[in-house]
Design a protein around this motif. Structure first.
Motif, PDB file in Angstrom:
ATOM      1  N   SER A 142       0.849  -1.184   0.000  1.00 57.31           N
ATOM      2  CA  SER A 142       0.000   0.000   0.000  1.00 57.31           C
ATOM      3  C   SER A 142       0.891   1.242   0.000  1.00 57.31           C
ATOM      4  CB  SER A 142      -0.900   0.021   1.242  1.00 57.31           C
ATOM      5  OG  SER A 142      -0.118   0.187   2.405  1.00 57.31           O
ATOM      6  N   PHE A 143       0.288   2.384  -0.240  1.00 54.22           N
ATOM      7  CA  PHE A 143       1.037   3.642  -0.279  1.00 54.22           C
ATOM      8  C   PHE A 143       1.790   3.868   1.035  1.00 54.22           C
ATOM      9  CE2 PHE A 143       1.605   8.185   0.281  1.00 54.22           C
ATOM     10  CZ  PHE A 143       2.166   8.550  -0.933  1.00 54.22           C
ATOM     11  N   SER A 144       1.161   3.536   2.143  1.00 55.33           N
ATOM     12  CA  SER A 144       1.778   3.794   3.457  1.00 55.33           C
ATOM     13  C   SER A 144       3.053   2.968   3.681  1.00 55.33           C
ATOM     14  CB  SER A 144       0.777   3.531   4.575  1.00 55.33           C
ATOM     15  OG  SER A 144       0.390   2.173   4.575  1.00 55.33           O
ATOM     16  N   GLU A 145       3.249   1.909   2.901  1.00 62.42           N
ATOM     17  CA  GLU A 145       4.448   1.076   3.041  1.00 62.42           C
ATOM     18  C   GLU A 145       5.604   1.526   2.143  1.00 62.42           C
ATOM     19  OE1 GLU A 145       3.537  -3.080   2.571  1.00 62.42           O
ATOM     20  OE2 GLU A 145       1.891  -2.981   4.012  1.00 62.42           O
ATOM     21  N   ILE A 146       5.384   2.544   1.324  1.00 62.77           N
ATOM     22  CA  ILE A 146       6.449   3.026   0.441  1.00 62.77           C
ATOM     23  C   ILE A 146       7.485   3.757   1.294  1.00 62.77           C
ATOM     24  CG2 ILE A 146       7.011   4.534  -1.515  1.00 62.77           C
ATOM     25  CD1 ILE A 146       4.086   3.976  -2.476  1.00 62.77           C
ATOM     26  N   SER A 147       8.739   3.429   1.090  1.00 62.43           N
ATOM     27  CA  SER A 147       9.812   3.989   1.918  1.00 62.43           C
ATOM     28  C   SER A 147       9.971   5.497   1.696  1.00 62.43           C
ATOM     29  CB  SER A 147      11.143   3.294   1.614  1.00 62.43           C
ATOM     30  OG  SER A 147      11.657   3.742   0.375  1.00 62.43           O
ATOM     31  N   GLN A 148      10.451   6.163   2.730  1.00 59.94           N
ATOM     32  CA  GLN A 148      10.718   7.600   2.640  1.00 59.94           C
ATOM     33  C   GLN A 148      11.774   7.886   1.572  1.00 59.94           C
ATOM     34  OE1 GLN A 148       9.189  10.339   4.078  1.00 59.94           O
ATOM     35  NE2 GLN A 148       7.710   8.730   4.524  1.00 59.94           N
ATOM     36  N   ALA A 149      12.724   6.979   1.399  1.00 59.79           N
ATOM     37  CA  ALA A 149      13.770   7.162   0.385  1.00 59.79           C
ATOM     38  C   ALA A 149      13.141   7.299  -1.005  1.00 59.79           C
ATOM     39  CB  ALA A 149      14.751   5.997   0.414  1.00 59.79           C
ATOM     40  N   ILE A 150      12.167   6.464  -1.303  1.00 60.49           N
ATOM     41  CA  ILE A 150      11.476   6.531  -2.595  1.00 60.49           C
ATOM     42  C   ILE A 150      10.631   7.802  -2.669  1.00 60.49           C
ATOM     43  CG2 ILE A 150       9.665   5.480  -4.032  1.00 60.49           C
ATOM     44  CD1 ILE A 150      12.235   3.869  -4.249  1.00 60.49           C
TER      45      ILE A 150
END
Length: 185
Positions: A142-150
């Protein structure tokens, strides 16, 4: 669905990277015909360019623009597909060289998502679609699991379906003569 495509199209036309929901997972994308834009995707993912990428097209007609000889078996699969299915094709043309595998093949999917189809139609060219994660890390569901780096590195984030949770990536098939080889289920 009320989405203003102008900003997304502008980003794609200027070799920028976009983070967007696909018919499977959240994807990193760019103009699949622009070699510099594709280099940015590899850099974002910290992935070797020797690993090819999946490309999205809006229709069989657009697919024909980039694949000269679509196997009849592939057309049959595309007519009857019920879940997101990517097919590996031989001898692509008109795509950025760094999207193409070393054996001169490319993985292409016609998405089953209204937003993706409309985006590709309005852009008028294929779009790269690779999972929104750094290589080796789990694919975010899900969107909430996308890393801050990305999130910090991508040029444009599409604000749509952020609550969407993916079940899984697409099935990947390769056609060899009459044989259908399942690369990923």
């Amino acid at each position: 669905m009320q989405v203003k495509f102008n900003s997304i199209i502008d980003a794609l036309k200027t070799a920028k990277t976009v983070l967007y929901p696909t018919d499977t997972v959240w994807g990193l994308g760019c103009d699949a015909t622009n070699e510099e834009a594709v280099k940015k995707i590899y850099k974002l993912k910290d992935r070797e360019e020797s690993k090819s990428l999946i490309i999205l097209v809006s229709s069989v007609e657009m697919l024909e623009d980039y694949i000269e000889n679509i196997p009849p078996k592939a057309l049959e699969i595309l007519k009857n597909v019920e879940k997101p299915t990517t097919v590996i094709y031989k001898n692509p043309r008109g795509l950025a060289p760094n999207t193409i595998a070393s054996d001169n093949t490319i993985a292409i999917r016609i998405p089953q998502d209204e937003f993706c189809i409309q985006l590709i139609k309005e852009f008028g060219k294929p779009i790269v679609s690779t999972s929104a994660n750094v290589s080796g890390e789990p694919t975010p569901k899900s969107f909430s699991e996308i890393s801050q780096a990305i999130l910090k590195s991508v040029d444009y984030v599409v604000n749509l379906h952020q609550e969407k949770v993916a079940e899984k990536s697409s099935t990947i098939l390769k056609i060899e003569g009459e044989a259908i080889i399942v690369i990923r289920e």
